[in-house]
Design an enzyme around this catalytic site. Structure first.
Site, PDB file in Angstrom:
ATOM      1  N   HIS A 203       0.822  -1.208   0.000  1.00 12.74           N
ATOM      2  CA  HIS A 203       0.000   0.000   0.000  1.00 12.74           C
ATOM      3  C   HIS A 203       0.855   1.256   0.000  1.00 12.74           C
ATOM      4  O   HIS A 203       0.392   2.325  -0.394  1.00 12.74           O
ATOM      5  CB  HIS A 203      -0.979   0.006   1.187  1.00 12.74           C
ATOM      6  CG  HIS A 203      -0.349   0.187   2.523  1.00 12.74           C
ATOM      7  ND1 HIS A 203      -0.020  -0.867   3.356  1.00 12.74           N
ATOM      8  CD2 HIS A 203       0.009   1.311   3.197  1.00 12.74           C
ATOM      9  CE1 HIS A 203       0.500  -0.402   4.474  1.00 12.74           C
ATOM     10  NE2 HIS A 203       0.542   0.924   4.406  1.00 12.74           N
ATOM     11  N   ASP A 232      -0.138  -7.449   0.590  1.00 14.19           N
ATOM     12  CA  ASP A 232       0.372  -6.115   0.919  1.00 14.19           C
ATOM     13  C   ASP A 232       1.894  -6.130   0.939  1.00 14.19           C
ATOM     14  O   ASP A 232       2.519  -6.054   1.996  1.00 14.19           O
ATOM     15  CB  ASP A 232      -0.184  -5.651   2.270  1.00 14.19           C
ATOM     16  CG  ASP A 232       0.018  -4.152   2.496  1.00 14.19           C
ATOM     17  OD1 ASP A 232       0.564  -3.493   1.584  1.00 14.19           O
ATOM     18  OD2 ASP A 232      -0.371  -3.656   3.568  1.00 14.19           O
ATOM     19  N   GLY A 311       3.636   5.483   9.485  1.00 14.54           N
ATOM     20  CA  GLY A 311       5.064   5.615   9.192  1.00 14.54           C
ATOM     21  C   GLY A 311       5.808   4.321   9.447  1.00 14.54           C
ATOM     22  O   GLY A 311       6.898   4.103   8.917  1.00 14.54           O
ATOM     23  N   SER A 313       4.595   1.443   8.541  1.00 12.80           N
ATOM     24  CA  SER A 313       4.211   0.511   7.484  1.00 12.80           C
ATOM     25  C   SER A 313       5.408   0.010   6.692  1.00 12.80           C
ATOM     26  O   SER A 313       6.301   0.784   6.324  1.00 12.80           O
ATOM     27  CB  SER A 313       3.237   1.182   6.508  1.00 12.80           C
ATOM     28  OG  SER A 313       1.911   0.936   6.858  1.00 12.80           O
ATOM     29  N   SER A 328       1.684  -4.177   7.893  1.00 14.84           N
ATOM     30  CA  SER A 328       0.611  -3.802   6.969  1.00 14.84           C
ATOM     31  C   SER A 328      -0.288  -2.730   7.566  1.00 14.84           C
ATOM     32  O   SER A 328      -0.392  -1.629   7.042  1.00 14.84           O
ATOM     33  CB  SER A 328      -0.219  -5.045   6.601  1.00 14.84           C
ATOM     34  OG  SER A 328      -1.360  -4.682   5.846  1.00 14.84           O
TER      35      SER A 328
END
Length: 357
Positions: A203, A232, A311, A313, A328
């Site tokens: 993402h 993801d 942040g 992720s 994720s």
């Protein structure tokens, strides 16, 4: 784009139930009576290997397994006394449960087919049920429908409501910056066809394909493949001579080498590194989880009680020198706590034909 995976692609190896014991009169042990085998102390890695072996031996009689970190033992769910005895002889602790993984997996799949944003579904093998979680964004009408659908599954499913909202943490490791100024975290440095790449969340790579090591800095990598929703993960090729050792930033002046990838077992202690909240640890609470974000559904995730914030992720989930996943999304924060979901590293490596390196 590869074919969409079903929820049954991965076999969840996790669980707990209630042991049934029959009383019997005391009698002297004889040479023909095998002595009881106590669960032997195991590391999480050894427990995972034993669980995989037992899954092959027990087949449909096994209803999952999980790691008891305090007792350092593997607990295995079974459906019969025969299976329980096999588990004991292998050095694990058996628990007899009511529902098979196949039945619970079918319930999870059915409840996933008509999902709404802000919900998650996981087989909780400690409860031997499918747990459906609804966050605070799920409206009353949708919640009433969900409550009805869960109730129709009887004792195989339960509904849980949670504060906050499930969302990708899109604003592991070192910070990486997109062209629009948004920040994510580098997951794991990997090698494909002898060339250096890194993995991050899919993402994060939806809108921009170039990455920098600092805000408005020069490009250090370009996205060559990404998946979201469904999965993801994204693969980024290094375009500079930036250091790409297979290590995780511990944010204390040191780093941890990552030498392999493996799926974690429920109950295992894990750590997460991210550019917003640095390093936090916790426990794996479920695997093969389906989460419906506002942007779409992602299947087959690892769930933990480790906190994270925007942040983080893409950052790495790991234990020791083993990599487990890419951050994720989730809910909550590192002040109040929450829960987080991770793309399994093993699948991302397999999909991109890469290896940790």
């Amino acid at each position: 784009m590869k074919h969409r995976r079903t929820l049954t692609r991965r076999i969840a190896i996790a669980g707990v139930g209630v042991a049934a014991m029959l009383s019997a009169p005391l009698a002297p042990a004889s040479a023909d009576t095998p002595a009881p085998v106590a669960p032997r102390p195991l590391t999480p890695t050894a427990a995972g290997r034993l669980a995989s072996t037992l899954a092959g031996d027990l087949k449909d009689d096994m209803a999952g397994a999980y790691y008891d970190a305090e007792g350092r033992k593997l607990v295995v769910n079974v459906l019969s006394g025969t299976g329980a005895e096999k588990v004991r002889q292998a050095g694990a602790e058996p628990r007899i449960v009511k529902h098979s993984l196949a039945r619970l997996g079918a319930v999870q799949k059915d409840l996933t087919a008509k999902s709404v944003p802000g919900t998650a579904r996981a087989v909780d093998h400690r409860l031997n049920k499918v747990v459906v979680t609804a966050d605070s964004t799920v409206g009353e009408e949708a919640l009433a429908d969900l409550r009805k659908r869960v109730a129709e599954r009887g004792d195989m499913a339960v509904l849980r409501q949670a504060e906050g909202r499930f969302a990708p943490l899109g604003l592991g490791g070192d910070a990486i910056w997109r062209g629009d100024g948004a920040r994510c975290s580098l997951g794991f440095n990997v090698v494909r066809n002898g060339m250096p790449y890194f993995l991050t969340a899919g993402h994060c790579a939806r809108l921009f394909d170039r990455w920098a090591a600092a805000r408005s800095g020069r490009s250090v990598g370009i996205t060559v493949a990404s998946e979201f929703p469904g999965d993801d993960h994204a693969l980024v090729r290094y375009t500079t001579r930036t250091d790409h050792r297979s290590r995780v930033n511990l944010y204390d002046g040191s780093s941890r080498a990552i030498t392999r990838a493996a799926d974690p077992i429920v109950g295992q202690q894990v750590r997460r590194s991210g550019s917003t909240t640095k390093v936090h640890d916790g426990e794996v609470t479920a695997v093969n989880v389906s989460v419906t974000y506002p942007q779409g559904r992602v299947d087959g995730l690892i769930q933990t009680d480790v906190c994270a914030e925007p942040g983080d992720s893409g950052g790495p989930l790991y234990s020791g020198t083993t990599g487990h996943g890419l951050t994720s999304g989730g809910r909550g924060n590192c002040s109040r706590g929450g829960e987080t979901f991770y793309q399994p590293l093993t699948e991302a490596l397999r999909d991109h034909g890469a290896r940790v390196g």
